[in-house]
Write a protein that holds these residues in place. Structure first.
Motif, PDB file in Angstrom:
ATOM      1  N   PHE A 111      -6.906   7.517  -2.636  1.00 16.70           N
ATOM      2  CA  PHE A 111      -6.581   6.350  -2.832  1.00 16.70           C
ATOM      3  C   PHE A 111      -6.187   5.632  -1.315  1.00 16.70           C
ATOM      4  CE2 PHE A 111      -3.184   3.071  -3.028  1.00 16.70           C
ATOM      5  CZ  PHE A 111      -3.563   2.075  -3.847  1.00 16.70           C
ATOM      6  N   ALA A 112      -5.823   6.192  -0.532  1.00 16.06           N
ATOM      7  CA  ALA A 112      -5.537   5.799   0.738  1.00 16.06           C
ATOM      8  C   ALA A 112      -6.673   5.624   1.668  1.00 16.06           C
ATOM      9  CB  ALA A 112      -4.556   6.568   1.627  1.00 16.06           C
ATOM     10  N   GLY A 113      -7.636   6.407   1.471  1.00 12.70           N
ATOM     11  CA  GLY A 113      -8.901   6.230   1.934  1.00 12.70           C
ATOM     12  C   GLY A 113      -9.788   5.175   1.648  1.00 12.70           C
ATOM     13  N   VAL A 114      -9.805   5.100   0.363  1.00 13.59           N
ATOM     14  CA  VAL A 114     -10.538   3.794  -0.391  1.00 13.59           C
ATOM     15  C   VAL A 114      -9.859   2.488   0.171  1.00 13.59           C
ATOM     16  CG1 VAL A 114     -10.771   2.573  -2.551  1.00 13.59           C
ATOM     17  CG2 VAL A 114     -11.542   5.230  -2.406  1.00 13.59           C
ATOM     18  N   LEU A 115      -8.615   2.528  -0.101  1.00 16.45           N
ATOM     19  CA  LEU A 115      -7.965   1.224   0.730  1.00 16.45           C
ATOM     20  C   LEU A 115      -8.080   1.104   1.963  1.00 16.45           C
ATOM     21  CD1 LEU A 115      -4.461   0.938  -0.943  1.00 16.45           C
ATOM     22  CD2 LEU A 115      -6.322  -0.444  -1.289  1.00 16.45           C
ATOM     23  N   ALA A 116      -8.023   2.077   3.015  1.00 12.01           N
ATOM     24  CA  ALA A 116      -8.637   1.908   4.395  1.00 12.01           C
ATOM     25  C   ALA A 116      -9.841   1.452   4.418  1.00 12.01           C
ATOM     26  CB  ALA A 116      -8.254   3.362   4.919  1.00 12.01           C
ATOM     27  N   CYS A 161       0.840  -1.122   0.067  1.00  8.78           N
ATOM     28  CA  CYS A 161      -0.161   0.027   0.067  1.00  8.78           C
ATOM     29  C   CYS A 161       0.937   1.306  -0.183  1.00  8.78           C
ATOM     30  CB  CYS A 161      -0.877   0.020   1.221  1.00  8.78           C
ATOM     31  SG  CYS A 161      -2.060  -1.089   1.338  1.00  8.78           S
ATOM     32  N   LEU A 162       1.989   1.368   0.852  1.00  5.01           N
ATOM     33  CA  LEU A 162       2.825   2.390   0.962  1.00  5.01           C
ATOM     34  C   LEU A 162       3.559   2.801  -0.417  1.00  5.01           C
ATOM     35  CD1 LEU A 162       4.272   2.401   4.454  1.00  5.01           C
ATOM     36  CD2 LEU A 162       2.659   3.967   3.629  1.00  5.01           C
ATOM     37  N   LEU A 202      -5.331  -6.726   9.077  1.00  3.72           N
ATOM     38  CA  LEU A 202      -6.193  -6.192   8.127  1.00  3.72           C
ATOM     39  C   LEU A 202      -6.685  -4.723   8.782  1.00  3.72           C
ATOM     40  CD1 LEU A 202      -7.783  -8.757   5.830  1.00  3.72           C
ATOM     41  CD2 LEU A 202      -5.627  -7.369   5.406  1.00  3.72           C
ATOM     42  N   ALA A 203      -7.202  -4.918   9.919  1.00  2.41           N
ATOM     43  CA  ALA A 203      -7.690  -3.800  10.536  1.00  2.41           C
ATOM     44  C   ALA A 203      -6.803  -2.755  10.965  1.00  2.41           C
ATOM     45  CB  ALA A 203      -8.554  -4.260  11.737  1.00  2.41           C
ATOM     46  N   ILE A 204      -5.793  -3.129  11.359  1.00  4.88           N
ATOM     47  CA  ILE A 204      -4.677  -2.162  11.619  1.00  4.88           C
ATOM     48  C   ILE A 204      -4.173  -1.547  10.569  1.00  4.88           C
ATOM     49  CG2 ILE A 204      -2.272  -2.119  12.623  1.00  4.88           C
ATOM     50  CD1 ILE A 204      -2.817  -4.292  14.623  1.00  4.88           C
ATOM     51  N   ASN A 205      -3.967  -2.325   9.473  1.00  5.13           N
ATOM     52  CA  ASN A 205      -3.612  -1.852   8.133  1.00  5.13           C
ATOM     53  C   ASN A 205      -4.723  -0.833   7.823  1.00  5.13           C
ATOM     54  OD1 ASN A 205      -2.090  -1.360   5.879  1.00  5.13           O
ATOM     55  ND2 ASN A 205      -2.479  -3.019   4.874  1.00  5.13           N
ATOM     56  N   GLY A 206      -6.084  -0.996   7.629  1.00  2.00           N
ATOM     57  CA  GLY A 206      -6.878  -0.171   7.493  1.00  2.00           C
ATOM     58  C   GLY A 206      -6.862   1.327   8.152  1.00  2.00           C
ATOM     59  N   VAL A 207      -6.820   0.966   9.767  1.00  2.00           N
ATOM     60  CA  VAL A 207      -6.597   2.354  10.230  1.00  2.00           C
ATOM     61  C   VAL A 207      -5.395   2.988   9.867  1.00  2.00           C
ATOM     62  CG1 VAL A 207      -6.141   3.119  12.761  1.00  2.00           C
ATOM     63  CG2 VAL A 207      -7.704   1.587  12.255  1.00  2.00           C
ATOM     64  N   LEU A 208      -4.108   2.338   9.807  1.00  2.00           N
ATOM     65  CA  LEU A 208      -2.833   2.947   9.109  1.00  2.00           C
ATOM     66  C   LEU A 208      -3.359   3.925   8.059  1.00  2.00           C
ATOM     67  CD1 LEU A 208      -0.211   0.683  10.334  1.00  2.00           C
ATOM     68  CD2 LEU A 208      -0.969   2.835  11.442  1.00  2.00           C
ATOM     69  N   MET A 209      -3.993   3.626   6.955  1.00  2.00           N
ATOM     70  CA  MET A 209      -4.091   3.858   5.907  1.00  2.00           C
ATOM     71  C   MET A 209      -5.184   5.225   5.888  1.00  2.00           C
ATOM     72  SD  MET A 209      -2.229   2.428   3.521  1.00  2.00           S
ATOM     73  CE  MET A 209      -2.726   3.086   2.104  1.00  2.00           C
ATOM     74  N   PHE A 210      -6.128   5.241   6.962  1.00  2.00           N
ATOM     75  CA  PHE A 210      -6.953   6.311   7.202  1.00  2.00           C
ATOM     76  C   PHE A 210      -6.026   7.143   7.801  1.00  2.00           C
ATOM     77  CE2 PHE A 210     -11.565   3.978   7.396  1.00  2.00           C
ATOM     78  CZ  PHE A 210     -11.963   4.863   6.398  1.00  2.00           C
ATOM     79  N   VAL A 211      -5.181   7.090   8.508  1.00  2.00           N
ATOM     80  CA  VAL A 211      -4.219   8.140   9.130  1.00  2.00           C
ATOM     81  C   VAL A 211      -3.465   8.687   7.986  1.00  2.00           C
ATOM     82  CG1 VAL A 211      -2.073   8.544  10.588  1.00  2.00           C
ATOM     83  CG2 VAL A 211      -4.363   7.301  11.351  1.00  2.00           C
ATOM     84  N   LEU A 212      -3.115   7.736   7.018  1.00  2.00           N
ATOM     85  CA  LEU A 212      -2.161   8.332   5.702  1.00  2.00           C
ATOM     86  C   LEU A 212      -3.059   9.101   4.857  1.00  2.00           C
ATOM     87  CD1 LEU A 212       0.495   7.858   4.576  1.00  2.00           C
ATOM     88  CD2 LEU A 212      -0.348   6.035   3.408  1.00  2.00           C
ATOM     89  N   SER A 213      -4.263   8.775   4.767  1.00  2.00           N
ATOM     90  CA  SER A 213      -5.367   9.530   3.997  1.00  2.00           C
ATOM     91  C   SER A 213      -5.333  11.017   4.420  1.00  2.00           C
ATOM     92  CB  SER A 213      -6.640   8.683   3.698  1.00  2.00           C
ATOM     93  OG  SER A 213      -7.197   8.905   4.795  1.00  2.00           O
ATOM     94  N   ALA A 214      -5.330  11.170   5.730  1.00  2.00           N
ATOM     95  CA  ALA A 214      -5.373  12.601   6.281  1.00  2.00           C
ATOM     96  C   ALA A 214      -4.165  13.282   6.344  1.00  2.00           C
ATOM     97  CB  ALA A 214      -5.635  12.352   7.872  1.00  2.00           C
ATOM     98  N   LEU A 215      -3.235  12.869   5.856  1.00  2.00           N
ATOM     99  CA  LEU A 215      -1.965  13.644   5.533  1.00  2.00           C
ATOM    100  C   LEU A 215      -1.742  14.383   4.496  1.00  2.00           C
ATOM    101  CD1 LEU A 215       0.953  10.869   7.009  1.00  2.00           C
ATOM    102  CD2 LEU A 215      -0.423  12.851   8.342  1.00  2.00           C
TER     103      LEU A 215
END
Length: 138
Positions: free
Chosen positions: A37-42, A16-17, A125-138
């Motif tokens: 993209f990061a939000g959709v992946l999350a 994902c990164l 997968l849940a941790i990855n989703g949360v991390l991708m949500f954080v990444l989408s906010a940056l």
């Protein structure tokens, strides 16, 4: 279980990164598209984590949705023309196949039971989703 979940998390997060960075670097409106993209992946990863958790609890939605095959007439009762195939040689077998089980004897079943694997996958997968949500906010 922790090692399995960590391995899953690192692989999915790495992929994902990498895709997020490529979108950020090479797209026309990099930050906007990469965040979207990061939000959709999350959202997708959180859904996949939820489905894995449900599967670990005994509710397999994929199994419920799949279409069941209609019952068929057995082959021996069909009216197909059943011709005998010629032998390969005078004393050769009709059907040559390998019935050696040496390949399957080397395989070992997974160390973790299936519901534990599904639970670990759900956590990763849940941790990855949360991390991708954080990444989408940056």
């Amino acid at each position: 279980m922790v090692r399995y979940a960590l391995k899953k998390l690192l692989f999915h997060l790495g992929v994902c990164l990498l895709v997020w960075f490529l979108i950020l670097r090479f797209s026309l409106h990099g930050k906007l598209y990469a965040g979207w993209f990061a939000g959709v992946l999350a959202a997708c990863y959180l859904l996949a984590g939820w489905l894995s958790y449900l599967k670990s609890q005994g509710t397999d939605l994929g199994k419920l949705i799949r279409r069941k095959r209609a019952p068929e007439t057995p082959y021996c009762l069909r009216n197909a023309a059943k011709e005998r195939k010629p032998r390969q040689g005078l004393a050769g077998a009709r059907h040559v196949f390998d019935d050696d089980l040496s390949e399957t004897a080397e395989e070992q079943p997974s160390v973790l039971p299936e519901n534990t694997r599904n639970r670990a996958k759900a956590i990763a997968l849940a941790i990855n989703g949360v991390l991708m949500f954080v990444l989408s906010a940056l």
